[in-house]
Motif scaffolding. Sequence first.
Motif, PDB file in Angstrom:
ATOM      1  N   ASP A  64       0.817  -1.215   0.000  1.00 45.83           N
ATOM      2  CA  ASP A  64       0.000   0.000   0.000  1.00 45.83           C
ATOM      3  C   ASP A  64       0.850   1.264   0.000  1.00 45.83           C
ATOM      4  O   ASP A  64       0.570   2.227  -0.693  1.00 45.83           O
ATOM      5  CB  ASP A  64      -0.938   0.010   1.216  1.00 45.83           C
ATOM      6  CG  ASP A  64      -2.179  -0.826   0.939  1.00 45.83           C
ATOM      7  OD1 ASP A  64      -2.240  -1.391  -0.187  1.00 45.83           O
ATOM      8  OD2 ASP A  64      -3.049  -0.896   1.814  1.00 45.83           O
ATOM      9  N   GLU A  65       1.910   1.203   0.792  1.00 42.20           N
ATOM     10  CA  GLU A  65       2.795   2.348   0.894  1.00 42.20           C
ATOM     11  C   GLU A  65       3.372   2.667  -0.479  1.00 42.20           C
ATOM     12  O   GLU A  65       3.378   3.808  -0.932  1.00 42.20           O
ATOM     13  CB  GLU A  65       3.921   2.008   1.871  1.00 42.20           C
ATOM     14  CG  GLU A  65       4.903   3.118   2.043  1.00 42.20           C
ATOM     15  CD  GLU A  65       6.134   2.662   2.844  1.00 42.20           C
ATOM     16  OE1 GLU A  65       5.999   1.750   3.676  1.00 42.20           O
ATOM     17  OE2 GLU A  65       7.207   3.224   2.606  1.00 42.20           O
ATOM     18  N   LEU A  66       3.823   1.632  -1.169  1.00 44.57           N
ATOM     19  CA  LEU A  66       4.396   1.822  -2.486  1.00 44.57           C
ATOM     20  C   LEU A  66       3.353   2.341  -3.461  1.00 44.57           C
ATOM     21  O   LEU A  66       3.632   3.154  -4.321  1.00 44.57           O
ATOM     22  CB  LEU A  66       4.999   0.523  -3.008  1.00 44.57           C
ATOM     23  CG  LEU A  66       6.227   0.053  -2.236  1.00 44.57           C
ATOM     24  CD1 LEU A  66       6.725  -1.272  -2.786  1.00 44.57           C
ATOM     25  CD2 LEU A  66       7.338   1.094  -2.278  1.00 44.57           C
ATOM     26  N   ARG A  67       2.128   1.830  -3.255  1.00 43.08           N
ATOM     27  CA  ARG A  67       1.047   2.290  -4.143  1.00 43.08           C
ATOM     28  C   ARG A  67       0.798   3.771  -3.967  1.00 43.08           C
ATOM     29  O   ARG A  67       0.640   4.506  -4.941  1.00 43.08           O
ATOM     30  CB  ARG A  67      -0.237   1.527  -3.810  1.00 43.08           C
ATOM     31  CG  ARG A  67      -0.554   0.452  -4.792  1.00 43.08           C
ATOM     32  CD  ARG A  67      -1.888  -0.145  -4.437  1.00 43.08           C
ATOM     33  NE  ARG A  67      -2.972   0.773  -4.769  1.00 43.08           N
ATOM     34  CZ  ARG A  67      -3.717   0.653  -5.866  1.00 43.08           C
ATOM     35  NH1 ARG A  67      -3.474  -0.311  -6.723  1.00 43.08           N
ATOM     36  NH2 ARG A  67      -4.676   1.491  -6.112  1.00 43.08           N
ATOM     37  N   VAL A  68       0.784   4.195  -2.688  1.00 46.15           N
ATOM     38  CA  VAL A  68       0.560   5.622  -2.428  1.00 46.15           C
ATOM     39  C   VAL A  68       1.640   6.462  -3.098  1.00 46.15           C
ATOM     40  O   VAL A  68       1.369   7.432  -3.797  1.00 46.15           O
ATOM     41  CB  VAL A  68       0.533   5.889  -0.905  1.00 46.15           C
ATOM     42  CG1 VAL A  68       0.603   7.387  -0.627  1.00 46.15           C
ATOM     43  CG2 VAL A  68      -0.727   5.297  -0.294  1.00 46.15           C
ATOM     44  N   LEU A  69       2.884   6.007  -2.928  1.00 49.47           N
ATOM     45  CA  LEU A  69       3.998   6.767  -3.485  1.00 49.47           C
ATOM     46  C   LEU A  69       3.962   6.752  -5.013  1.00 49.47           C
ATOM     47  O   LEU A  69       4.238   7.751  -5.676  1.00 49.47           O
ATOM     48  CB  LEU A  69       5.327   6.211  -2.983  1.00 49.47           C
ATOM     49  CG  LEU A  69       5.592   6.486  -1.491  1.00 49.47           C
ATOM     50  CD1 LEU A  69       6.890   5.821  -1.059  1.00 49.47           C
ATOM     51  CD2 LEU A  69       5.654   7.996  -1.226  1.00 49.47           C
ATOM     52  N   ARG A  70       3.567   5.571  -5.555  1.00 48.98           N
ATOM     53  CA  ARG A  70       3.512   5.449  -7.006  1.00 48.98           C
ATOM     54  C   ARG A  70       2.454   6.402  -7.563  1.00 48.98           C
ATOM     55  O   ARG A  70       2.666   7.096  -8.539  1.00 48.98           O
ATOM     56  CB  ARG A  70       3.185   4.014  -7.407  1.00 48.98           C
ATOM     57  CG  ARG A  70       3.753   3.666  -8.763  1.00 48.98           C
ATOM     58  CD  ARG A  70       3.763   2.184  -9.065  1.00 48.98           C
ATOM     59  NE  ARG A  70       2.585   1.477  -8.649  1.00 48.98           N
ATOM     60  CZ  ARG A  70       2.623   0.412  -7.854  1.00 48.98           C
ATOM     61  NH1 ARG A  70       3.794  -0.026  -7.406  1.00 48.98           N
ATOM     62  NH2 ARG A  70       1.531  -0.218  -7.517  1.00 48.98           N
ATOM     63  N   ASN A  71       1.349   6.438  -6.870  1.00 49.59           N
ATOM     64  CA  ASN A  71       0.270   7.341  -7.240  1.00 49.59           C
ATOM     65  C   ASN A  71       0.733   8.784  -7.237  1.00 49.59           C
ATOM     66  O   ASN A  71       0.473   9.546  -8.160  1.00 49.59           O
ATOM     67  CB  ASN A  71      -0.871   7.205  -6.218  1.00 49.59           C
ATOM     68  CG  ASN A  71      -2.129   6.754  -6.907  1.00 49.59           C
ATOM     69  OD1 ASN A  71      -2.324   7.068  -8.074  1.00 49.59           O
ATOM     70  ND2 ASN A  71      -2.958   6.004  -6.205  1.00 49.59           N
TER      71      ASN A  71
END
Lengths: 494, 225
Positions: free
Chosen positions: A171-178
């Motif tokens: 999720d953390e990576l997803r947030v950052l990717r977003n």
Amino acid sequence: MSSKTANPVMRSAAWRISLWATLAFACGTMVVFAFLHRFVASDIRQRTDAWLTGEVEVLGDVAEHTPKDALYDRVVSEVAELASNEVPNRLRSEGHSNDLVFFLQTDAQGALTLWVGAGRGEAYLDAIRRRPFKPDEPQDLPVAGSDAPYRVVALHIDDGSIIYLGLSEHDELRVLRNLRFRFFTWWLLLVMLGFVIVFYTTRRMLSHVREITEAASRIGHTELDKRVPVSARNDEVAHLARTLNHMLDRIENSVRQLHTMTDALAHDLRSPLTAIRGKLEMSLSAAAHGEQAEPIVAAIDELDRLTEFLNTSLDVAEGKADALRLSKSELDLEELLRGMADLYEPSMHEKNLRVRLTARGPVRMLADAALMHRMISNLFDNELKHLPAGCTVEFVLETAQEQAKLTVQDDGPGFSQEILPHLFERRVKGKQSSGHGLGLAFVDAVVRAHGGSVAASNRKDGGARLELVMPRGLAAENAEPRPVIIAIAGSGKP
Amino acid sequence: MRLLLVEDELEIQTLLRNSLQEAGYEVDVAGDARHAEQLAMESAHDILIVDLGLPDRDGISLILSLREMGVSAPVLILSARRSVDDRVKGLEQGGDDYLTKPFAMAELLARLRNLLKRNTPATGEPTRLHVQDLELDLLRREATRSGQTLQLTPQEFVLLEYLCRNAGRVVTRSMILDKVWGMRIQPDTNVVDVHIYRLRGKVDGKGQPPLIRTLRGVGYVLKDR
């Protein structure tokens, strides 16, 4: 402007300026974003770590105080399950919360005793075994078969067993990717918009500068009364235009002063010269032909020479100040040279000199016909007066793109080293010269007034060389490159 | 031939009047533009000589106002100025002529004759020119003297033709340069003399009376009698 091809646009200053400005803007925003990204990432990490350390303590507490009976697994599992519902930064839209959190307990020997999480615990245990874990210090753990690493914290329990609580960084990576995706989209749009704005503004501004440049170059010395356009705005460009116009005012004033002076001088001298010449002619017709007439004839010759000297020296004076007035028309330089060669041939022959004229056909150019005639005649006079008998003068006429090049060379003694650097100055002449020393100064003045240049040198194998280069001022024509010797005149002919 | 001379410098005025009267012109003289207009109104003139620098008005504006008054005679403009005014160029195209001071009297007379000739209807161009025993065939570009063909180069023929057309009258070096070579230059070498010398060698053979005469300090003349 729009009709121009891409190449001139890419060579323009506007293109370069906007390219650099855009590059600076892009790099600047990129650096700011990098800092922001780091800040957000570390903030998320801190919150994750805080949650992990908090939860693992709760779990350790539970694991320690729960009796190791049949219920132990269920109690710990429940607690772990509950904890996973309070995961920070999680995206609620996805229901597989169990994928994100795992709980693992090993006994003192390191064997798996309890596993709560998706899939099989062995893979996680393998990953854990591969790196040393310090208690209470969360660290990253890449797990085979999982798309994102886990953030894992370990806790040693008094009975020797170790419990591990892991939280997927998915999720953390997803947030950052977003975050990155959105930033780049906006960044790209802004950079492109910025480029376009900067490009058009600078091009607009520079087009004013270009208008000024074009107008200024048109003005030259023939249209000194014209001025460069001044835009209504009170910016630097308008200031430049105004400064340029002030400068032109001053130049025009000086040139006009010079013209007034030379004209007045010419006028004031020519009137008495006319009267003197008239009187001399009268007395010549009255005097019987014979001894009486001789001094009168000499006086008339002297007077004509004086008049020519006056004209030439005023022209040279104006030429030196780049203020020679031209009355341009189209003429053929080759025809002019050929006519002049015809005119001078008998005199050259008389002195046992040869003239050779080489040209590649007509050389049409825009020039002041009267000045050009006098200039070419000066070149011939110069050779005729200074060349010792038996020499050859060669006139070579060439064209290169927009220019006409006339080379005059001889096989005589060449220019003396003393006068060579000062050849085009007034009153510079060789020791044996009988002229008034204006010939080459006049040639230089005329060529310069037409925007050309003259170079004098001595040839390696002896002899003098003059090279005259002048812009033709006409669109280039496709003269066929066929070198022909147009006239060979001199001692070879009867 | 009645001529109106407009010149403010007394010395030049006197010299010109004497020379012009000697050449057979009836000369009226004006020292300024006002007087010139008055004279032009009183009587008709065949030709005008106008100096550009007049005390009361510019020579060109005088010419233009004379034209408005209905004076159509050709004008020879005299100028001591260096640059040729655009308006003078306009007048030149309109059939008038221009002469820079100082000038040779012979050249002034030649230009006056040319202007007058231009003003009279052309009588068919002759194809042959005769001067004493010299004959020029302008179509075949051949010259004979006493029946003997002269071996002339094309350039020499043009020079001889010019002398023949002005037979009996003086032509100066600068007139020859202008009319034969089309160049208004003042060489400080004797280029024209050498051409004449060569031509004379061919025209005036041994035993023949010389036709081409040098008037030292003035120019050349082809004797017509």
